[in-house]
Design an enzyme around this catalytic site. Structure first.
Site, PDB file in Angstrom:
ATOM      1  N   CYS A   1       0.907  -1.152  -0.137  1.00 45.45           N
ATOM      2  CA  CYS A   1       0.149  -0.255   0.263  1.00 45.45           C
ATOM      3  C   CYS A   1       0.958   0.911  -0.333  1.00 45.45           C
ATOM      4  O   CYS A   1       1.745   1.391   0.697  1.00 45.45           O
ATOM      5  CB  CYS A   1      -0.597   0.207   1.357  1.00 45.45           C
ATOM      6  SG  CYS A   1      -2.740  -1.115   1.083  1.00 45.45           S
TER       7      CYS A   1
ATOM      8  N   ARG B   1       3.054   0.107  -5.003  1.00 48.01           N
ATOM      9  CA  ARG B   1       3.335  -0.579  -3.732  1.00 48.01           C
ATOM     10  C   ARG B   1       1.752  -1.610  -3.663  1.00 48.01           C
ATOM     11  O   ARG B   1       1.503  -2.214  -3.230  1.00 48.01           O
ATOM     12  CB  ARG B   1       3.125   0.372  -2.639  1.00 48.01           C
ATOM     13  CG  ARG B   1       4.494   1.250  -2.564  1.00 48.01           C
ATOM     14  CD  ARG B   1       4.486   2.467  -1.764  1.00 48.01           C
ATOM     15  NE  ARG B   1       4.296   1.351  -0.444  1.00 48.01           N
ATOM     16  CZ  ARG B   1       5.215   1.412   0.613  1.00 48.01           C
ATOM     17  NH1 ARG B   1       7.179   0.994  -0.311  1.00 48.01           N
ATOM     18  NH2 ARG B   1       5.655   0.886   1.259  1.00 48.01           N
TER      19      ARG B   1
ATOM     20  N   TRP C   1      -3.201  -2.530  -2.302  1.00 47.77           N
ATOM     21  CA  TRP C   1      -2.352  -3.712  -1.692  1.00 47.77           C
ATOM     22  C   TRP C   1      -3.432  -4.444  -1.005  1.00 47.77           C
ATOM     23  O   TRP C   1      -2.684  -5.019   0.150  1.00 47.77           O
ATOM     24  CB  TRP C   1      -1.031  -3.700  -1.580  1.00 47.77           C
ATOM     25  CG  TRP C   1      -1.105  -5.341  -1.849  1.00 47.77           C
ATOM     26  CD1 TRP C   1      -0.769  -6.252  -3.814  1.00 47.77           C
ATOM     27  CD2 TRP C   1      -1.109  -6.930  -1.078  1.00 47.77           C
ATOM     28  NE1 TRP C   1      -0.809  -7.293  -3.338  1.00 47.77           N
ATOM     29  CE2 TRP C   1      -0.821  -7.778  -1.492  1.00 47.77           C
ATOM     30  CE3 TRP C   1      -0.570  -6.817   0.269  1.00 47.77           C
ATOM     31  CZ2 TRP C   1      -0.686  -9.149  -1.869  1.00 47.77           C
ATOM     32  CZ3 TRP C   1      -0.883  -8.091   0.795  1.00 47.77           C
ATOM     33  CH2 TRP C   1      -0.603  -9.021  -0.226  1.00 47.77           C
TER      34      TRP C   1
ATOM     35  N   ASN D   1      -0.740   2.133   5.949  1.00 46.17           N
ATOM     36  CA  ASN D   1       0.026   1.006   5.198  1.00 46.17           C
ATOM     37  C   ASN D   1       0.685  -0.002   6.096  1.00 46.17           C
ATOM     38  O   ASN D   1       0.795  -0.148   7.326  1.00 46.17           O
ATOM     39  CB  ASN D   1       0.942   1.573   4.325  1.00 46.17           C
ATOM     40  CG  ASN D   1       1.788   0.502   3.931  1.00 46.17           C
ATOM     41  OD1 ASN D   1       1.990  -0.804   3.580  1.00 46.17           O
ATOM     42  ND2 ASN D   1       3.596   1.112   4.296  1.00 46.17           N
ATOM     43  N   GLY D   2       0.182  -1.163   6.412  1.00 46.26           N
ATOM     44  CA  GLY D   2       0.141  -2.480   7.308  1.00 46.26           C
ATOM     45  C   GLY D   2      -0.562  -3.396   7.514  1.00 46.26           C
ATOM     46  O   GLY D   2      -1.453  -3.756   7.220  1.00 46.26           O
TER      47      GLY D   2
ATOM     48  N   GLU E   1      15.145 -18.674  -9.899  1.00 43.04           N
ATOM     49  CA  GLU E   1      14.907 -17.059 -10.819  1.00 43.04           C
ATOM     50  C   GLU E   1      13.909 -16.994 -12.052  1.00 43.04           C
ATOM     51  O   GLU E   1      12.962 -16.182 -11.946  1.00 43.04           O
ATOM     52  CB  GLU E   1      16.150 -16.187 -11.215  1.00 43.04           C
ATOM     53  CG  GLU E   1      15.604 -15.082 -10.407  1.00 43.04           C
ATOM     54  CD  GLU E   1      14.658 -14.146 -10.360  1.00 43.04           C
ATOM     55  OE1 GLU E   1      14.364 -14.891  -9.287  1.00 43.04           O
ATOM     56  OE2 GLU E   1      14.536 -13.034 -11.059  1.00 43.04           O
TER      57      GLU E   1
ATOM     58  N   LYS F   1      10.174 -15.718 -12.424  1.00 38.12           N
ATOM     59  CA  LYS F   1       9.845 -14.795 -13.780  1.00 38.12           C
ATOM     60  C   LYS F   1       9.215 -15.043 -14.007  1.00 38.12           C
ATOM     61  O   LYS F   1       8.670 -14.252 -14.669  1.00 38.12           O
ATOM     62  CB  LYS F   1      11.385 -14.016 -14.306  1.00 38.12           C
ATOM     63  CG  LYS F   1      12.096 -13.376 -14.431  1.00 38.12           C
ATOM     64  CD  LYS F   1      12.140 -12.306 -14.091  1.00 38.12           C
ATOM     65  CE  LYS F   1      11.434 -12.271 -12.178  1.00 38.12           C
ATOM     66  NZ  LYS F   1      12.755 -11.517 -11.120  1.00 38.12           N
TER      67      LYS F   1
ATOM     68  N   GLU G   1       5.730 -15.699 -11.754  1.00 35.46           N
ATOM     69  CA  GLU G   1       4.616 -13.978 -11.609  1.00 35.46           C
ATOM     70  C   GLU G   1       4.272 -13.425 -12.872  1.00 35.46           C
ATOM     71  O   GLU G   1       3.003 -12.454 -13.055  1.00 35.46           O
ATOM     72  CB  GLU G   1       5.511 -12.950 -11.331  1.00 35.46           C
ATOM     73  CG  GLU G   1       7.271 -12.743 -11.802  1.00 35.46           C
ATOM     74  CD  GLU G   1       7.493 -12.109 -10.634  1.00 35.46           C
ATOM     75  OE1 GLU G   1       8.816 -11.889 -10.871  1.00 35.46           O
ATOM     76  OE2 GLU G   1       7.027 -11.018  -9.323  1.00 35.46           O
TER      77      GLU G   1
ATOM     78  N   HIS H   1      13.598 -39.001  -8.301  1.00 36.46           N
ATOM     79  CA  HIS H   1      13.201 -38.698  -7.251  1.00 36.46           C
ATOM     80  C   HIS H   1      12.300 -38.217  -6.450  1.00 36.46           C
ATOM     81  O   HIS H   1      11.828 -37.671  -5.726  1.00 36.46           O
ATOM     82  CB  HIS H   1      14.685 -37.932  -5.566  1.00 36.46           C
ATOM     83  CG  HIS H   1      15.722 -38.114  -6.199  1.00 36.46           C
ATOM     84  ND1 HIS H   1      15.984 -39.829  -5.921  1.00 36.46           N
ATOM     85  CD2 HIS H   1      17.187 -37.718  -6.316  1.00 36.46           C
ATOM     86  CE1 HIS H   1      17.140 -39.457  -5.531  1.00 36.46           C
ATOM     87  NE2 HIS H   1      18.098 -38.875  -6.495  1.00 36.46           N
TER      88      HIS H   1
ATOM     89  N   LYS I   1       5.241  -4.100  -5.717  1.00 36.65           N
ATOM     90  CA  LYS I   1       6.516  -4.063  -5.802  1.00 36.65           C
ATOM     91  C   LYS I   1       6.891  -4.446  -4.125  1.00 36.65           C
ATOM     92  O   LYS I   1       8.389  -5.293  -3.921  1.00 36.65           O
ATOM     93  CB  LYS I   1       6.406  -2.691  -6.317  1.00 36.65           C
ATOM     94  CG  LYS I   1       8.116  -2.576  -6.500  1.00 36.65           C
ATOM     95  CD  LYS I   1       8.917  -3.687  -7.728  1.00 36.65           C
ATOM     96  CE  LYS I   1      10.610  -3.254  -8.095  1.00 36.65           C
ATOM     97  NZ  LYS I   1      10.944  -4.604  -8.696  1.00 36.65           N
TER      98      LYS I   1
HETATM   99  C1  F6R Z   1      10.560 -11.160  -7.708  1.00 40.88           C
HETATM  100  C2  F6R Z   1       9.948  -9.885  -7.122  1.00 40.88           C
HETATM  101  C3  F6R Z   1       9.766 -10.262  -5.864  1.00 40.88           C
HETATM  102  C4  F6R Z   1      11.478  -9.888  -4.695  1.00 40.88           C
HETATM  103  C5  F6R Z   1      11.289  -9.672  -2.696  1.00 40.88           C
HETATM  104  C6  F6R Z   1      12.068  -9.234  -2.037  1.00 40.88           C
HETATM  105  O1  F6R Z   1      10.659 -10.471  -9.076  1.00 40.88           O
HETATM  106  O2  F6R Z   1      10.502  -8.601  -7.275  1.00 40.88           O
HETATM  107  O3  F6R Z   1      10.441 -11.838  -5.626  1.00 40.88           O
HETATM  108  O4  F6R Z   1      12.544  -9.888  -5.249  1.00 40.88           O
HETATM  109  O5  F6R Z   1       9.530  -9.463  -2.951  1.00 40.88           O
HETATM  110  O6  F6R Z   1      12.284  -7.842  -2.241  1.00 40.88           O
HETATM  111  P1  F6R Z   1      12.819  -7.077  -2.351  1.00 40.88           P
HETATM  112  O7  F6R Z   1      14.215  -7.257  -2.765  1.00 40.88           O
HETATM  113  O8  F6R Z   1      13.000  -5.429  -2.274  1.00 40.88           O
HETATM  114  O9  F6R Z   1      13.401  -7.476  -0.548  1.00 40.88           O
END
Ligand code: F6R
Length: 600
Positions: A2, A27, A74, A100-101, A473, A477, A480, A496, A595
């Protein structure tokens, strides 16, 4: 998550609020709202959906007032509806709140208020805060805020407007970020410096539980005991250019293309002398790397490089697991926190746990003005610039570069490599940006692969060693942003259990760039093919001709196996981008995500 914005000054707050929310949408983006106060009436609008829906809703409406608060949500408590969007007002309309929280004891508090006859309109925890403020208000604003905060368990950053106090905007935070921007004849409150950087580079960073009374030309601060405390405004650097798409269709694509520069700048800014000054390396007997999501994946790769080079035990943990599993750590442990935002709630909690246990904490952070930076013993800043796309790319690549640099310097410091080898490794790391550029320049088959896999229900990514770290990773990617179910496995683990999932036509991405394990992965590729799997292979140039029977072989330039992951990830990022594009997904803002994850 948020985003909170607030303005108090002499002009109409509405445009400031909307422009702030545009910067904060990363956010959270399931609904948004603003409230303006002209000294008599509080007027507000809220809308489910992206900020554009709110902008559409307020078009032509009279929303004037020199004070206002705004929010982009969010959802945590309550569905995504207009009613649950912020701001939330108290029953009699004395208070309006953006939050926010997460308030962990909100149900208890709500039951108590309900039993006292208070009526609720939304399902949110935030409305409880507005009602508590009204309950405790008897003429003194800070008393009401303080008594309310005493009742709250969990995390919060609050922006509060009180109908009887038209000259004050109030804010307070606990375990959630909030800054105050000092403008010309006005002040802002915001979850992020970047939302106000167009108007000011002077900010106050009030501590936890400090109540800030923000007027248009002054700010006063009160600690938990309501004693006045002083804060000086500090000058900050905010990166406003990154917030433009610069001709790219999406921020994610732009950020993928910005990786060479992000890595280059991170390498040149890296300063091991500072690390040595701030961290007592002699004491360090083991390393724990802890982080979330992609940052955790950078840590997994870090383990594969730091442990063998520096010959020191390294463990990696997801921060949300680390914080509750009572890890055996102490004064001889170096905890490395990796975080793009520096505000991730679980990573911050892991950091605090590490400090409590007496560990030294080194953080790798992209946002200088962040809680993780503020609380670490030593900070290595990645220089990726502002990252807007929710799916990280350039910050992740910058984190990898830091892992390599740490590995090489620690190895030298611990006498595991000679000066000459150190120089060779460092010069190889310096070549990473140019090699990424080369990959970005190459015509590749990625768009064709994207078209082939876009309707798949499941995708698998396999690899060993550093290739496994990259598989984790690549899989994240892809899932998501394309919403295709993906899994990453250590290639040696297939037999396994997972091999039972492979049937005729199952797409499998085999990552085989690390030549120390190439032969092993090549055997696993055969096992998959023998069961009908369609294999898309990513391998180092020299092996490209050896791989047979695959749907495609993407050759990655020759590189030291420790560092080749930085090149290997780039086509995989592009592949997820093209797949999501083929599917028409909302690439920069995938569903259900945000984000910066500032709640647990
Ligand atoms: C995936 C992504 C998330 C962040 C994770 C940690 O593309 O961006 O998995 O890597 O939420 O966020 P930070 O790096 O801001 O602690």
């Amino acid at each position: 998550m948020c985003g909170i914005i607030g303005y108090i000054g002499e002009e109409n707050s509405r445009d400031y609020l909307i422009s702030g929310l545009e910067k904060l949408e990363y956010r959270g983006y399931d609904s948004a709202g603003i409230l303006v106060f002209d000294g008599n009436r509080m007027k507000y609008e809220k809308a489910k959906g992206r900020l554009d829906c709110l902008k559409e809703k307020i078009k032509g409406k009279e929303l004037d007032g020199a004070m206002g608060i705004g929010h982009t949500r969010w959802a945590t408590h309550g569905a995504v509806t207009d009613e649950n969007a912020h701001p939330h007002l108290s029953e009699k309309g004395m208070f309006a709140v953006v939050h926010n929280g997460i308030i962990e004891n909100c149900e208890e508090l709500k039951q108590q208020l309900l039993s006292e006859g208070v009526g609720f309109k939304s399902e949110t925890d935030t409305e409880v805060i507005a009602q508590l403020l009204e309950k405790y208000y008897s003429g003194s604003l800070i008393n009401a805020v303080s008594r309310t905060c005493e009742q709250l368990e969990g995390s919060f950053a609050l922006g509060i407007v009180c109908k009887e106090c038209p000259d004050k905007l109030i804010c307070v935070r606990r375990a959630s970020p909030l800054i105050i921007g000092k403008g010309e004849g006005c002040h802002f409150i915001s979850s992020d410096v970047n939302a106000v950087s167009r108007y000011t580079d002077k900010i106050y960073k009030p501590g936890e539980n400090v109540i800030s009374l923000v007027k248009k030309d002054s700010v006063s601060f009160y600690d938990r005991d309501l004693k006045p405390v002083e804060y000086e405004a500090v000058t900050v650097f905010a990166d406003s250019l990154s917030a433009e798409k610069g001709g790219f269709e999406h921020f994610m694509l732009k950020e993928i293309y910005e990786q060479p520069e992000a890595v280059e700048k991170t390498i040149s800014a890296f300063d091991f002398e500072t690390v040595k000054k701030k961290i007592n390396l002699q004491k360090v007997k083991n390393i724990f790397i802890t982080a979330c999501g992609s940052a955790y994946h950078a840590g997994v790769l870090g383990k594969y490089v730091i442990e063998p080079l520096a010959e020191i035990p390294v463990q990696t943990d997801i921060a949300s697991e680390f914080r509750y599993r009572r890890p055996v750590i102490g004064e001889d442990t170096l905890v490395i926190i990796i975080s793009q935002s520096g505000e991730t709630a679980d990573s911050l909690a892991a950091l605090r746990l590490a400090k409590e246990k007496g560990c030294q904490v080194l953080s790798v952070v992209n946002v200088r003005e962040s809680s993780v930076s503020d609380e670490s013993d030593c900070v290595i800043l990645t220089q990726a610039g502002t990252e807007i796309a929710v799916a990280t790319t350039k910050a992740y690549s910058a984190q990898l570069a830091v892992m390599y640099l740490l590995a090489v310097h620690l190895a030298f410091e611990r006498g595991r490599i000679e000066e000459k080898s150190k120089e060779v490794f460092l010069s190889q790391i310096e070549q990473i940006p140019e090699s990424i550029r080369e990959i970005l320049r190459r015509e590749s088959e990625l768009r064709r692969i994207a078209r082939e896999i876009k309707d798949s229900g499941h995708l698998y990514f396999i690899g060993r060693n550093t290739d496994y770290a990259i598989a984790l990773e690549a899989s994240l990617k892809m899932k998501e942003i394309s919403y295709i179910h993906c899994e990453a496995y250590g290639a040696g683990e297939l037999k396994h259990g997972t091999l039972s999932l492979i049937e005729e036509g199952t797409p499998v991405f085999a990552l085989a760039c690390n030549d120390t394990v190439f032969r092993k992965t090549a055997s696993n590729i055969k096992e998959v093919r023998a069961r009908g799997g369609r294999v898309y292979c990513f391998t180092a140039e020299r092996y490209a001709d050896e791989i047979e029977g695959c749907e495609s072989v993407t050759a990655i330039p020759e590189f030291n196996p420790f560092f080749i992951g930085s090149l290997e990830i780039v086509p995989l990022q592009l592949l997820s981008y093209y797949t999501a594009r083929e599917k028409g997904c909302d690439i920069d803002k995938p569903r259900n995500l945000a984000k910066s994850v500032t709640v647990e």
